[in-house]
Design a protein around this motif. Structure first.
Motif, PDB file in Angstrom:
ATOM      1  N   ILE A  73     -42.578 -68.151  16.183  1.00 31.16           N
ATOM      2  CA  ILE A  73     -43.396 -67.333  17.085  1.00 31.16           C
ATOM      3  C   ILE A  73     -43.307 -67.851  18.519  1.00 31.16           C
ATOM      4  CG2 ILE A  73     -45.741 -66.589  17.619  1.00 31.16           C
ATOM      5  CD1 ILE A  73     -46.344 -66.711  14.617  1.00 31.16           C
ATOM      6  N   ILE A  74     -43.544 -69.150  18.700  1.00 27.27           N
ATOM      7  CA  ILE A  74     -43.499 -69.733  20.044  1.00 27.27           C
ATOM      8  C   ILE A  74     -42.084 -69.676  20.601  1.00 27.27           C
ATOM      9  CG2 ILE A  74     -43.767 -71.870  21.354  1.00 27.27           C
ATOM     10  CD1 ILE A  74     -46.392 -70.576  20.706  1.00 27.27           C
ATOM     11  N   GLY A  75     -41.092 -69.892  19.750  1.00 23.80           N
ATOM     12  CA  GLY A  75     -39.704 -69.866  20.202  1.00 23.80           C
ATOM     13  C   GLY A  75     -39.290 -68.509  20.728  1.00 23.80           C
ATOM     14  N   THR A  76     -39.817 -67.443  20.144  1.00 19.91           N
ATOM     15  CA  THR A  76     -39.505 -66.096  20.640  1.00 19.91           C
ATOM     16  C   THR A  76     -40.008 -65.916  22.067  1.00 19.91           C
ATOM     17  OG1 THR A  76     -39.623 -65.181  18.404  1.00 19.91           O
ATOM     18  CG2 THR A  76     -39.857 -63.637  20.228  1.00 19.91           C
ATOM     19  N   TYR A  77     -41.219 -66.379  22.340  1.00 17.21           N
ATOM     20  CA  TYR A  77     -41.764 -66.308  23.697  1.00 17.21           C
ATOM     21  C   TYR A  77     -40.931 -67.147  24.660  1.00 17.21           C
ATOM     22  CZ  TYR A  77     -45.033 -67.046  27.568  1.00 17.21           C
ATOM     23  OH  TYR A  77     -45.609 -67.130  28.816  1.00 17.21           O
ATOM     24  N   ILE A  78     -40.527 -68.335  24.221  1.00 18.52           N
ATOM     25  CA  ILE A  78     -39.742 -69.226  25.073  1.00 18.52           C
ATOM     26  C   ILE A  78     -38.396 -68.605  25.420  1.00 18.52           C
ATOM     27  CG2 ILE A  78     -38.459 -71.414  25.049  1.00 18.52           C
ATOM     28  CD1 ILE A  78     -40.806 -72.610  23.482  1.00 18.52           C
ATOM     29  N   VAL A  79     -37.725 -68.039  24.426  1.00 19.20           N
ATOM     30  CA  VAL A  79     -36.417 -67.438  24.665  1.00 19.20           C
ATOM     31  C   VAL A  79     -36.547 -66.179  25.511  1.00 19.20           C
ATOM     32  CG1 VAL A  79     -34.463 -66.300  23.535  1.00 19.20           C
ATOM     33  CG2 VAL A  79     -35.383 -68.422  22.590  1.00 19.20           C
ATOM     34  N   ALA A  80     -37.574 -65.365  25.244  1.00 13.75           N
ATOM     35  CA  ALA A  80     -37.766 -64.129  26.004  1.00 13.75           C
ATOM     36  C   ALA A  80     -38.037 -64.418  27.476  1.00 13.75           C
ATOM     37  CB  ALA A  80     -38.907 -63.314  25.406  1.00 13.75           C
ATOM     38  N   ARG A  81     -38.797 -65.472  27.747  1.00 16.20           N
ATOM     39  CA  ARG A  81     -39.112 -65.828  29.136  1.00 16.20           C
ATOM     40  C   ARG A  81     -38.086 -66.774  29.737  1.00 16.20           C
ATOM     41  NH1 ARG A  81     -44.806 -67.637  31.414  1.00 16.20           N
ATOM     42  NH2 ARG A  81     -43.435 -67.767  33.226  1.00 16.20           N
ATOM     43  N   CYS A 108     -53.768 -59.328  18.300  1.00  6.79           N
ATOM     44  CA  CYS A 108     -54.643 -58.751  19.334  1.00  6.79           C
ATOM     45  C   CYS A 108     -53.951 -58.541  20.679  1.00  6.79           C
ATOM     46  CB  CYS A 108     -55.863 -59.655  19.533  1.00  6.79           C
ATOM     47  SG  CYS A 108     -56.919 -59.835  18.073  1.00  6.79           S
ATOM     48  N   PHE A 109     -53.024 -59.441  21.042  1.00  3.43           N
ATOM     49  CA  PHE A 109     -52.497 -59.423  22.405  1.00  3.43           C
ATOM     50  C   PHE A 109     -50.970 -59.447  22.459  1.00  3.43           C
ATOM     51  CE2 PHE A 109     -56.570 -61.750  22.507  1.00  3.43           C
ATOM     52  CZ  PHE A 109     -57.313 -60.884  23.308  1.00  3.43           C
ATOM     53  N   LEU A 110     -50.300 -59.012  21.404  1.00  2.29           N
ATOM     54  CA  LEU A 110     -48.849 -59.094  21.374  1.00  2.29           C
ATOM     55  C   LEU A 110     -48.206 -58.290  22.513  1.00  2.29           C
ATOM     56  CD1 LEU A 110     -46.259 -60.054  19.992  1.00  2.29           C
ATOM     57  CD2 LEU A 110     -46.362 -58.014  18.550  1.00  2.29           C
ATOM     58  N   LYS A 127     -33.292 -56.750  19.705  1.00  4.79           N
ATOM     59  CA  LYS A 127     -33.897 -57.041  20.997  1.00  4.79           C
ATOM     60  C   LYS A 127     -35.405 -56.809  20.965  1.00  4.79           C
ATOM     61  CE  LYS A 127     -29.759 -57.733  22.527  1.00  4.79           C
ATOM     62  NZ  LYS A 127     -29.276 -59.113  22.727  1.00  4.79           N
ATOM     63  N   SER A 128     -35.926 -56.378  19.835  1.00  9.95           N
ATOM     64  CA  SER A 128     -37.356 -56.120  19.702  1.00  9.95           C
ATOM     65  C   SER A 128     -38.125 -57.445  19.655  1.00  9.95           C
ATOM     66  CB  SER A 128     -37.632 -55.309  18.429  1.00  9.95           C
ATOM     67  OG  SER A 128     -39.013 -55.291  18.135  1.00  9.95           O
ATOM     68  N   PHE A 129     -39.119 -57.579  20.528  1.00 13.21           N
ATOM     69  CA  PHE A 129     -39.915 -58.804  20.586  1.00 13.21           C
ATOM     70  C   PHE A 129     -40.650 -59.039  19.267  1.00 13.21           C
ATOM     71  CE2 PHE A 129     -43.534 -61.447  21.716  1.00 13.21           C
ATOM     72  CZ  PHE A 129     -42.986 -62.371  22.587  1.00 13.21           C
ATOM     73  N   THR A 130     -41.226 -57.982  18.713  1.00 10.46           N
ATOM     74  CA  THR A 130     -41.975 -58.107  17.462  1.00 10.46           C
ATOM     75  C   THR A 130     -41.070 -58.541  16.314  1.00 10.46           C
ATOM     76  OG1 THR A 130     -43.464 -56.347  18.202  1.00 10.46           O
ATOM     77  CG2 THR A 130     -43.511 -56.925  15.866  1.00 10.46           C
ATOM     78  N   ARG A 131     -39.916 -57.898  16.190  1.00 14.19           N
ATOM     79  CA  ARG A 131     -38.989 -58.271  15.123  1.00 14.19           C
ATOM     80  C   ARG A 131     -38.444 -59.671  15.322  1.00 14.19           C
ATOM     81  NH1 ARG A 131     -35.582 -52.575  14.974  1.00 14.19           N
ATOM     82  NH2 ARG A 131     -37.259 -51.276  14.102  1.00 14.19           N
ATOM     83  N   MET A 132     -38.193 -60.021  16.581  1.00 13.22           N
ATOM     84  CA  MET A 132     -37.709 -61.380  16.854  1.00 13.22           C
ATOM     85  C   MET A 132     -38.717 -62.423  16.393  1.00 13.22           C
ATOM     86  SD  MET A 132     -35.813 -61.378  20.570  1.00 13.22           S
ATOM     87  CE  MET A 132     -35.885 -63.190  20.575  1.00 13.22           C
TER      88      MET A 132
END
Length: 280
Positions: free
Chosen positions: A29-37, A151-153, A216-221
Motif C-alpha cells: 500500500i505505502i509502496g504504491t503511493y511512493i512510486v506514484a509520487r 475513506c480517503f483513497l 496504471k490504476s492506483f487502486t489496482r496497484m
C-alpha cells in the motif's frame, strides 16, 4: 514438507509468517503511493535516517525501535516541510537527512559501552526475531491503512498524481502530504526487523513497479502490490529455510529477479517480432 511441519511446530516461525503477510500488505500500500509520487529516494532517505534513532536509543539504553520511530517521523516531516516551504530542494534535503541519520547512528553506536548485539538485524533484517509486539504494531498499521484507503483513497490519489490539480479542487494537499509522510515513516520502522534498513527500500518499491508494468490504476496497484509483496515475503522465508540464507535478502532477490524478467520479456518479444518481419 519439512517447512510446513516446522511452521506448525515452532512459534518463532509462525511469528515470521505473520510478519511476512502483514509487512507485505503495508509495503504494498505505502509502496504504491511512493512510486506514484516518485518518492523512492525519499523512502530510502527515511529508512537510512532511522538508523540515527537506533544509535541514540542504544546509547541511552532505550528501545531501538522507539528511537528509530521518533527519528524517522521527524525526518519525514522535516523533509516534507523543507520541500513545501522552498527552504531547500527535496532531493538535497533527502540526501542530507540520509547521510546525517547514518552518521549519527554510527557515532552513537561507537560511543555506546560494550557491544550492540542486534545491530546487524536492524541493518539487514532478521524476520525470525520478530516479536508479538512487532506483529501487533504491524497489524494496527494495516488496519489504519485499510481504513484510510477506504475513506480517503481518491483524495490521496489526487495528491499523488497531481498535487496542483488537487489543490485547485480544494484538497488540503499539505495535510495529506504530512499524514502520508508519517505513514511512510511508520511503515519503514515497523518493517525494519523483517527486511532491514539496507533492503527495505526495495520491498517498498519493487512490488509496486512490478504491478505498474501491467496496470496504471492506483487502486489496482495498491491491491496487487500487496499481493506481490506478501507472496515475495513468503517465498523468501521458504527459500531462507531451505537454503539457510537470510530471509530478507532472499525476498529481495526473488522480487528483483521477477522484475528483471518482466521488464526483459517485452524486449525479447519485440525483437522476435522484428526478426520475423525482417528475416535475413
Amino acid at each position: 514438507m519439512d517447512f510446513f511441519r516446522a511452521l506448525y511446530e515452532y512459534g518463532f516461525l509462525q511469528h515470521a509468517m505473520a510478519a511476512a503477510v502483514l509487512s507485505g500488505i503495508v509495503c504494498g500500500i505505502i509502496g504504491t503511493y511512493i512510486v506514484a509520487r516518485r518518492m523512492v529516494f525519499l523512502s530510502g532517505g527515511i529508512t537510512h535516517a532511522s538508523f540515527g534513532g537506533i544509535g541514540i536509543a542504544y546509547y541511552f539504553g532505550l528501545n531501538p525501535i522507539l528511537g528509530a520511530l521518533v527519528f524517522a517521523v521527524m525526518s519525514s516531516l522535516g523533509i516534507e516541510w523543507g520541500a513545501r516551504k522552498g527552504k531547500i530542494r527535496e532531493d538535497s534535503a533527502i540526501g542530507m537527512v540520509w547521510s546525517f541519520g547514518m552518521a549519527v547512528g554510527v557515532i552513537f553506536v561507537y560511543l555506546t559501552p560494550g557491544y550492540a548485539p542486534n545491530l546487524m538485524s536492524f541493518l539487514f533484517g532478521n524476520i525470525l526475531t520478530v516479536t508479538t509486539a512487532d506483529i501487533v504494531a504491524l497489524g494496527c498499521l494495516v488496519a489504519v491503512l485499510l481504513l484510510l484507503a477506504f475513506c480517503f483513497l481518491r483524495t490521496v490519489m489526487y495528491v499523488a498524481f497531481d498535487a496542483q490539480f488537487a489543490r485547485s479542487r480544494g484538497v488540503a494537499t499539505g495535510t495529506v502530504s504530512y499524514v502520508m509522510a508519517v505513514l511512510v515513516a511508520l511503515a519503514v520502522v515497523f518493517c525494519i526487523r523483517s527486511v532491514g534498513i539496507v533492503l527495505l527500500i526495495s520491498l517498498l518499491t519493487v512490488p509496486a513497479v512490478i504491478v505498474n508494468s501491467f496496470t496504471k490504476s492506483f487502486t489496482r496497484m495498491a491491491a496487487w502490490s500487496s499481493v506481490v509483496a506478501v507472496i515475495g515475503n513468503i517465498a523468501g522465508l521458504y527459500l531462507s529455510y531451505v537454503m539457510d540464507i537470510p530471509a530478507g535478502a532472499a525476498t529481495i532477490f526473488l522480487l528483483a529477479l521477477t522484475l528483471i524478467i518482466i521488464k526483459l520479456l517485452p524486449l525479447r518479444s519485440r525483437k522476435t517480432v522484428a526478426y520475423s518481419e525482417n528475416p535475413r
